[in-house]
Design an enzyme around this catalytic site. Sequence first.
Site, PDB file in Angstrom:
ATOM      1  N   LYS A 193       0.829  -1.184   0.000  1.00  0.00           N
ATOM      2  CA  LYS A 193       0.000   0.000   0.000  1.00  0.00           C
ATOM      3  C   LYS A 193       0.875   1.249   0.000  1.00  0.00           C
ATOM      4  O   LYS A 193       2.044   1.127   0.329  1.00  0.00           O
ATOM      5  CB  LYS A 193      -0.969  -0.038   1.179  1.00  0.00           C
ATOM      6  CG  LYS A 193      -0.321   0.255   2.530  1.00  0.00           C
ATOM      7  CD  LYS A 193      -1.333   0.532   3.594  1.00  0.00           C
ATOM      8  CE  LYS A 193      -1.739   1.983   3.590  1.00  0.00           C
ATOM      9  NZ  LYS A 193      -1.492   2.711   4.841  1.00  0.00           N
ATOM     10  N   HIS A 223      -1.855  -5.253   5.386  1.00  0.00           N
ATOM     11  CA  HIS A 223      -1.231  -6.011   6.473  1.00  0.00           C
ATOM     12  C   HIS A 223      -2.221  -6.310   7.607  1.00  0.00           C
ATOM     13  O   HIS A 223      -1.953  -7.165   8.437  1.00  0.00           O
ATOM     14  CB  HIS A 223       0.037  -5.323   6.975  1.00  0.00           C
ATOM     15  CG  HIS A 223      -0.207  -4.167   7.892  1.00  0.00           C
ATOM     16  ND1 HIS A 223      -0.487  -2.907   7.453  1.00  0.00           N
ATOM     17  CD2 HIS A 223      -0.220  -4.091   9.247  1.00  0.00           C
ATOM     18  CE1 HIS A 223      -0.648  -2.102   8.489  1.00  0.00           C
ATOM     19  NE2 HIS A 223      -0.491  -2.794   9.595  1.00  0.00           N
ATOM     20  N   GLU A 261      -4.560   4.983  17.487  1.00  0.00           N
ATOM     21  CA  GLU A 261      -3.110   4.901  17.722  1.00  0.00           C
ATOM     22  C   GLU A 261      -2.710   6.001  18.686  1.00  0.00           C
ATOM     23  O   GLU A 261      -3.210   7.120  18.586  1.00  0.00           O
ATOM     24  CB  GLU A 261      -2.362   5.078  16.407  1.00  0.00           C
ATOM     25  CG  GLU A 261      -2.638   3.982  15.412  1.00  0.00           C
ATOM     26  CD  GLU A 261      -1.848   4.187  14.131  1.00  0.00           C
ATOM     27  OE1 GLU A 261      -0.733   3.663  14.049  1.00  0.00           O
ATOM     28  OE2 GLU A 261      -2.343   4.872  13.226  1.00  0.00           O
ATOM     29  N   ASP A 280      -5.106   7.071   4.538  1.00  0.00           N
ATOM     30  CA  ASP A 280      -4.113   6.173   5.124  1.00  0.00           C
ATOM     31  C   ASP A 280      -4.758   4.917   5.707  1.00  0.00           C
ATOM     32  O   ASP A 280      -4.169   3.838   5.663  1.00  0.00           O
ATOM     33  CB  ASP A 280      -3.347   6.941   6.231  1.00  0.00           C
ATOM     34  CG  ASP A 280      -2.162   6.173   6.772  1.00  0.00           C
ATOM     35  OD1 ASP A 280      -1.417   5.600   5.959  1.00  0.00           O
ATOM     36  OD2 ASP A 280      -1.974   6.147   8.000  1.00  0.00           O
ATOM     37  N   HIS A 285      -7.564  -0.630   5.621  1.00  0.00           N
ATOM     38  CA  HIS A 285      -7.679  -1.396   6.861  1.00  0.00           C
ATOM     39  C   HIS A 285      -9.109  -1.393   7.428  1.00  0.00           C
ATOM     40  O   HIS A 285      -9.648  -2.436   7.797  1.00  0.00           O
ATOM     41  CB  HIS A 285      -6.722  -0.853   7.921  1.00  0.00           C
ATOM     42  CG  HIS A 285      -5.309  -0.718   7.441  1.00  0.00           C
ATOM     43  ND1 HIS A 285      -4.738  -1.601   6.562  1.00  0.00           N
ATOM     44  CD2 HIS A 285      -4.346   0.198   7.717  1.00  0.00           C
ATOM     45  CE1 HIS A 285      -3.484  -1.228   6.317  1.00  0.00           C
ATOM     46  NE2 HIS A 285      -3.235  -0.142   7.002  1.00  0.00           N
ATOM     47  N   LYS A 385      -4.576   9.356  14.965  1.00  0.00           N
ATOM     48  CA  LYS A 385      -3.235   9.361  15.542  1.00  0.00           C
ATOM     49  C   LYS A 385      -3.282  10.146  16.845  1.00  0.00           C
ATOM     50  O   LYS A 385      -4.110  11.038  17.014  1.00  0.00           O
ATOM     51  CB  LYS A 385      -2.261  10.077  14.603  1.00  0.00           C
ATOM     52  CG  LYS A 385      -2.136   9.450  13.225  1.00  0.00           C
ATOM     53  CD  LYS A 385      -1.121   8.358  13.213  1.00  0.00           C
ATOM     54  CE  LYS A 385      -0.891   7.812  11.820  1.00  0.00           C
ATOM     55  NZ  LYS A 385      -0.305   6.469  11.848  1.00  0.00           N
TER      56      LYS A 385
HETATM   57  C1  BG6 Z   1      -0.294   1.699   8.058  1.00  0.00           C
HETATM   58  C2  BG6 Z   1      -0.461   3.185   8.091  1.00  0.00           C
HETATM   59  O1  BG6 Z   1      -0.874   1.150   6.915  1.00  0.00           O
HETATM   60  O2  BG6 Z   1      -0.916   1.124   9.210  1.00  0.00           O
HETATM   61  C3  BG6 Z   1       0.121   3.763   9.365  1.00  0.00           C
HETATM   62  O3  BG6 Z   1       0.172   3.769   6.972  1.00  0.00           O
HETATM   63  C4  BG6 Z   1      -0.465   3.089  10.569  1.00  0.00           C
HETATM   64  O4  BG6 Z   1      -0.102   5.166   9.434  1.00  0.00           O
HETATM   65  C5  BG6 Z   1      -0.362   1.568  10.434  1.00  0.00           C
HETATM   66  O5  BG6 Z   1       0.240   3.518  11.714  1.00  0.00           O
HETATM   67  C6  BG6 Z   1      -1.107   0.869  11.548  1.00  0.00           C
HETATM   68  O6  BG6 Z   1      -0.796  -0.483  11.527  1.00  0.00           O
HETATM   69  P1  BG6 Z   1      -0.814  -1.342  12.860  1.00  0.00           P
HETATM   70  O7  BG6 Z   1      -0.542  -2.732  12.406  1.00  0.00           O
HETATM   71  O8  BG6 Z   1       0.236  -0.769  13.763  1.00  0.00           O
HETATM   72  O9  BG6 Z   1      -2.192  -1.160  13.434  1.00  0.00           O
END
Ligand code: BG6
Length: 537
Positions: A193, A223, A261, A280, A285, A385
């Site tokens: 991505k 992911h 986050e 993002d 996700h 964030k």
């Molecule tokens: C990423 C984003 O795809 O996912 C990030 O670009 C984000 O900004 C991250 O922090 C979050 O992933 P995870 O696995 O830490 O929840």
Amino acid sequence: MGKKAAQRTKRSTAKGGRTAAAKDEPALLSNPFAAPAPPAAIAIFGASGDLTQRKLLPALYNLAAAGLLNESFAVVGVARAELSDSEFRRKIGEDVRTYCTHECDSRLLDWLQRRCYYVSGAFEDQTTFAKLAKVLEQADTRHGTQGNRLYYLATAPRYFAPVVRALDEAGLAREDGEGGSKGRPARRVIVEKPFGTDLESARALNAELASVLREEQIYRIDHYLGKETVQNILVFRFGNGLFEPIWNRQYIDNVEITVAESLGIEGRGGYYDTAGALRDMVPNHLMQLLSLVTMEPPTSFDAEAVREEKAKALRAVQPFTPERVLTHAVRGQYGAGYVDGEDVPAYRSEPKVAPRSSTETYVALEMSVDNWRWADVPFYLRTGKRLKRRVSEIAIQFRRPPLLLFRRTGVEHLARNVLVIRVQPDEGITLSFGAKIPGPNVRMGNVAMDFRYEEHFGSTPSTGYETLLYDCLKGDATLFQRADMVESGWSIVEPLLAVWKALPPRDFPNYAAGTWGPRAGDELLERSGRRWRNPED
Ligand code: BG6
């Protein structure tokens, strides 16, 4: 990879238990629950980048440790930096040791390092691909990788299409003959991505890839689908008799999906200030989580069966009209504040962020899935964030029972039953319900049944990329996004992007770092008498 499998393998490593293999090689561990992936060479574009260092190489090591890589395996790193094979191997050793969350077995690491090669060159330069072709051929001869190739595009997105075109030009992309990889060497491409920056660019990228590759060769990664807890949503819903019959508008009042986050943008200001929280996190996700919660049962675990149901769920999302954007979407940006015991700066003071930036770092949405199962059930999604805590969870809030029976008791209010799927951290599932508080009067208290992954299954060394790499090596695309799914994700957020762009810049910042986001985010639920579940406020 099953966690138990990995655990057992881990235990057997500790005891030094290895299965037999060629005499000159330390044998790979075997896995009692899953066969190793077929022979293949992985070429990683962007081999000196962060993703490769922190995630991909440690994930390959973990796969080897779990007995899930084939003895016939090789890795070719491709990047601009000038490195020899032995320098690259040394670097791999350091990266794996640094980023693996457990102690490494040096014989196994050595096994992996000896299969690693490096090609230095620019992605725009066709000679890089000629060099790559040669190294891949050598890997076939030395390691028996049989012409099977997996190309991992861990590069900046502007290189995705050019690298695929160059692979094609070098004769490295196409699977020979009609009908794909059956009995012929496999050629697969993993695309990281962000997949586009809006609907138009995502469509254009899909078209570029499709001009070279068949859809079955393209593995668009998200992911979030590598997370065990996310994969478990399917198993939890469809592998139990208890939940699916009540998984609908008749019993469910609303669903909250939170991906919060506490971290800021971690030095990624350049990218983030052009992307923002919506791009993002939401089309990818959050839409993955939404589709897993709302999809109909697939007829099998086959990639097409699962992906078709997920795609249908995304197509059923009610489109945001411009009016709905104004009433059903909230954006925010953090100001200075206090998170995890530290004073942190405002978003606008982060490196590489415009001092008057109007980029959002928080989004909350009220969405509807307009089908027979979900009509009239609000789905509240939020991500941001520098929120109070790092927590990703899905809360299924059930309808309240009628209070009639309790009228003459001291019980004035019946809480909703809530099923919380904790994606991270503290992975698990909690079901909360009311119980009688012991004593002569009828009084009720809220109690919970709690399942914790770690307590039950132990923890497994994982970067979150193991299953995705293993699946791609096997040619199983279930956990990857199909072209139409990516486009549906962008279609859903497109009206938000358009309206927010057209409106004058917001009065940002509108929430302090270390809080649960702007007031307007709470009001989104309060107007219908609901409130966010803010875990452990
Ligand atoms: C990423 C984003 O795809 O996912 C990030 O670009 C984000 O900004 C991250 O922090 C979050 O992933 P995870 O696995 O830490 O929840």
